[in-house]
Design an enzyme around this catalytic site. Sequence first.
Site, short mmCIF file in Angstrom:
data_model
loop_
_atom_site.label_atom_id
_atom_site.label_comp_id
_atom_site.label_asym_id
_atom_site.label_seq_id
_atom_site.Cartn_x
_atom_site.Cartn_y
_atom_site.Cartn_z
N GLU A 114 0.82 -1.23 0.00
CA GLU A 114 0.00 0.00 0.00
C GLU A 114 0.85 1.27 0.00
OE1 GLU A 114 -1.45 1.71 3.64
OE2 GLU A 114 -1.28 -0.23 4.66
N LYS A 120 -2.97 -1.56 14.88
CA LYS A 120 -2.04 -0.63 15.53
C LYS A 120 -2.40 -0.46 17.00
CE LYS A 120 -2.54 2.22 11.99
NZ LYS A 120 -2.84 1.35 10.86
#
Length: 292
Positions: free
Chosen positions: A21, A155
């Site tokens: 990405e 995350k």
Amino acid sequence: MTGQTRHSGLPNAPANRLALETTILTHGVPRENALSLAQELASIAQTNGATPALVGLFRGEPIVGMSDEQLREVLATPNVPKVNTSNLGVLMHRRSHGSTTVATTMELAAAAGVRVFSTGGIGGVHKGYGSHLDISADLIALTRFPVAVVASGVKSILDVVATREMLETLGVPVVGFGCDEFPAFYLRRSGAGVDARFDDARDLAAFLDKEMTRSGRGVLVANPIPVADELPADQFARWLAAAEQEAKPGREATPTTLAALHRISGGATLRANLALIRSNTALGAQLAAEMS
Ligand code: PSU
Ligand code: MN
């Protein structure tokens, strides 16, 4: 062409492509690290048997396999927008450059017949700064696109346990590679579990093939940060508490918190982030090489 299958999408596209990405490059690391990181990830993918395909928006064109030249132009553009499923169409219409998040990278990869994608950590359920509800489109994308996403969990700036619950609610299979616990990005453990543990990349690739063909949906492959690169949990908690003071709401939440962490930790969170992205790229490439 040999190595081509009915999954390869484009007539001449190799079957072993690994999607990468652009948002981690434009918003996840300092700009000066971005180009060298992209080149390093491409070479890790190749070493591990895959053909890297960087995904992003170039002058409004969805690209699966961005060239260095295109990437240089994107990186030289100030304030490149983060492309989500929701603003993809508008940015295409306006011929904008754009960096694709996990959700949009999955969408474009799936359309091009790419079935494996490596990143750092997916987005998820934010802790809720103030009264905002903020849940990443990445979670929904896993229910829509048949792509295996290799990530070190979500995350650790997010509510990791709530995100794990949400994945369960959405029916997204979460498999651990060499782990029984759902990892939390900079940390190998979160206290939450995975649906199944795999220890062999070949066996995992065979499962992914079968599962995505069966369901037409995505799978999250959780690959914990390498032991040597894990951050101490108590120290990380202190850095995060300080970084959260600087977090902005909405699309800026993830980039502003990551940037604050990188600064407050004296680069320790950036080094850990780079280490886990490299490791996820190597595993994703091995899977892409094995899958049909
Ligand atoms: N992993 C990283 N760094 C990042 C991201 C992932 O190591 O910056 C990006 C991904 O593009 C992911 C996005 O989709 O963060 C999540 O953004 P949001 O919370 O706005 O959905
Ligand atoms: Mn969000």
